[in-house]
Design a protein around this motif. Structure first.
Motif, PDB file in Angstrom:
ATOM      1  N   ALA A   1       0.834  -1.212   0.000  1.00  0.00           N
ATOM      2  CA  ALA A   1       0.000   0.000   0.000  1.00  0.00           C
ATOM      3  C   ALA A   1       0.866   1.258   0.000  1.00  0.00           C
ATOM      4  O   ALA A   1       0.563   2.232  -0.696  1.00  0.00           O
ATOM      5  N   MET A   2       1.957   1.236   0.764  1.00  0.00           N
ATOM      6  CA  MET A   2       2.848   2.394   0.805  1.00  0.00           C
ATOM      7  C   MET A   2       3.540   2.590  -0.536  1.00  0.00           C
ATOM      8  O   MET A   2       3.692   3.722  -1.005  1.00  0.00           O
ATOM      9  N   GLU A   3       3.969   1.508  -1.168  1.00  0.00           N
ATOM     10  CA  GLU A   3       4.621   1.618  -2.481  1.00  0.00           C
ATOM     11  C   GLU A   3       3.661   2.199  -3.514  1.00  0.00           C
ATOM     12  O   GLU A   3       4.029   3.092  -4.282  1.00  0.00           O
ATOM     13  N   ILE A   4       2.447   1.706  -3.535  1.00  0.00           N
ATOM     14  CA  ILE A   4       1.450   2.199  -4.497  1.00  0.00           C
ATOM     15  C   ILE A   4       1.123   3.667  -4.210  1.00  0.00           C
ATOM     16  O   ILE A   4       1.096   4.502  -5.117  1.00  0.00           O
ATOM     17  N   GLY A   5       0.876   3.977  -2.953  1.00  0.00           N
ATOM     18  CA  GLY A   5       0.555   5.357  -2.586  1.00  0.00           C
ATOM     19  C   GLY A   5       1.692   6.307  -2.895  1.00  0.00           C
ATOM     20  O   GLY A   5       1.485   7.415  -3.400  1.00  0.00           O
ATOM     21  N   ASN A   6       2.915   5.881  -2.631  1.00  0.00           N
ATOM     22  CA  ASN A   6       4.090   6.701  -2.909  1.00  0.00           C
ATOM     23  C   ASN A   6       4.190   6.989  -4.405  1.00  0.00           C
ATOM     24  O   ASN A   6       4.405   8.122  -4.828  1.00  0.00           O
ATOM     25  N   PHE A   7       3.999   5.969  -5.222  1.00  0.00           N
ATOM     26  CA  PHE A   7       4.060   6.116  -6.668  1.00  0.00           C
ATOM     27  C   PHE A   7       2.971   7.069  -7.162  1.00  0.00           C
ATOM     28  O   PHE A   7       3.229   7.956  -7.980  1.00  0.00           O
ATOM     29  N   GLU A   8       1.749   6.912  -6.653  1.00  0.00           N
ATOM     30  CA  GLU A   8       0.645   7.775  -7.077  1.00  0.00           C
ATOM     31  C   GLU A   8       0.892   9.228  -6.696  1.00  0.00           C
ATOM     32  O   GLU A   8       0.628  10.138  -7.475  1.00  0.00           O
ATOM     33  N   ARG A   9       1.402   9.466  -5.499  1.00  0.00           N
ATOM     34  CA  ARG A   9       1.679  10.848  -5.074  1.00  0.00           C
ATOM     35  C   ARG A   9       2.778  11.462  -5.920  1.00  0.00           C
ATOM     36  O   ARG A   9       2.701  12.632  -6.302  1.00  0.00           O
ATOM     37  N   LEU A  10       3.821  10.702  -6.246  1.00  0.00           N
ATOM     38  CA  LEU A  10       4.886  11.233  -7.086  1.00  0.00           C
ATOM     39  C   LEU A  10       4.364  11.531  -8.489  1.00  0.00           C
ATOM     40  O   LEU A  10       4.755  12.527  -9.104  1.00  0.00           O
ATOM     41  N   GLN A  11       3.463  10.706  -9.008  1.00  0.00           N
ATOM     42  CA  GLN A  11       2.858  10.993 -10.312  1.00  0.00           C
ATOM     43  C   GLN A  11       2.028  12.271 -10.243  1.00  0.00           C
ATOM     44  O   GLN A  11       2.074  13.082 -11.166  1.00  0.00           O
ATOM     45  N   ASP A  12       1.259  12.430  -9.167  1.00  0.00           N
ATOM     46  CA  ASP A  12       0.472  13.659  -8.993  1.00  0.00           C
ATOM     47  C   ASP A  12       1.377  14.882  -8.973  1.00  0.00           C
ATOM     48  O   ASP A  12       1.080  15.908  -9.573  1.00  0.00           O
ATOM     49  N   TRP A  13       2.518  14.785  -8.271  1.00  0.00           N
ATOM     50  CA  TRP A  13       3.465  15.901  -8.192  1.00  0.00           C
ATOM     51  C   TRP A  13       4.024  16.223  -9.581  1.00  0.00           C
ATOM     52  O   TRP A  13       4.066  17.383  -9.987  1.00  0.00           O
ATOM     53  N   ASP A  14       4.435  15.196 -10.306  1.00  0.00           N
ATOM     54  CA  ASP A  14       4.995  15.418 -11.647  1.00  0.00           C
ATOM     55  C   ASP A  14       3.969  16.043 -12.595  1.00  0.00           C
ATOM     56  O   ASP A  14       4.301  16.884 -13.420  1.00  0.00           O
ATOM     57  N   THR A  15       2.709  15.637 -12.462  1.00  0.00           N
ATOM     58  CA  THR A  15       1.652  16.206 -13.302  1.00  0.00           C
ATOM     59  C   THR A  15       1.416  17.673 -12.945  1.00  0.00           C
ATOM     60  O   THR A  15       1.239  18.516 -13.833  1.00  0.00           O
ATOM     61  N   ALA A  16       1.437  17.990 -11.681  1.00  0.00           N
ATOM     62  CA  ALA A  16       1.186  19.365 -11.237  1.00  0.00           C
ATOM     63  C   ALA A  16       2.370  20.293 -11.468  1.00  0.00           C
ATOM     64  O   ALA A  16       2.221  21.511 -11.509  1.00  0.00           O
ATOM     65  N   HIS A  17       3.577  19.729 -11.611  1.00  0.00           N
ATOM     66  CA  HIS A  17       4.798  20.531 -11.761  1.00  0.00           C
ATOM     67  C   HIS A  17       5.603  20.041 -12.963  1.00  0.00           C
ATOM     68  O   HIS A  17       6.656  19.437 -12.781  1.00  0.00           O
ATOM     69  N   PRO A  18       5.082  20.312 -14.190  1.00  0.00           N
ATOM     70  CA  PRO A  18       5.781  19.805 -15.391  1.00  0.00           C
ATOM     71  C   PRO A  18       7.141  20.431 -15.606  1.00  0.00           C
ATOM     72  O   PRO A  18       7.462  21.466 -15.168  1.00  0.00           O
TER      73      PRO A  18
END
Length: 96
Positions: free
Chosen positions: A79-96
């Motif tokens: 769960a932590m690995e999946i959540g970590n990956f999703e949050r990093l994707q959200d960050w990359d999308t918000a900060h191109p």
């Protein structure tokens, strides 16, 4: 936030880890080269977007190293690995 470790927090998005009551947030003092080890399930916050966009920070190198420590293939670690990956994707999308 004192006592924050006593309540479960979803790992699905950063908003679940944002402190609900800013008056309870306690700051820590860090300097260049310091390492902070924390549990991402706890309410936490860093510098605001406004603070990071100040001219003093522009061009300054920042490193975010996010990793998961836990038993291999255990439900919490997964769960932590999946959540970590999703949050990093959200960050990359918000900060191109």
């Amino acid at each position: 936030m004192p006592g924050a470790h006593l309540a479960p927090i979803s790992l699905d998005s950063d908003s679940a880890s944002e402190p609900a009551d800013a008056s309870l947030v306690q700051s820590i003092s860090v300097e260049a080269g310091d390492v902070i080890l924390m549990d991402i399930r706890l309410p936490h916050c860093g510098s605001s977007e406004e603070e990071l966009s100040r001219s003093a920070y522009l061009g300054a190198e920042k490193i975010l190293l996010s990793t998961v420590l836990g038993a291999h293939r255990r439900p919490l670690t997964t769960a932590m690995e999946i959540g970590n990956f999703e949050r990093l994707q959200d960050w990359d999308t918000a900060h191109p």
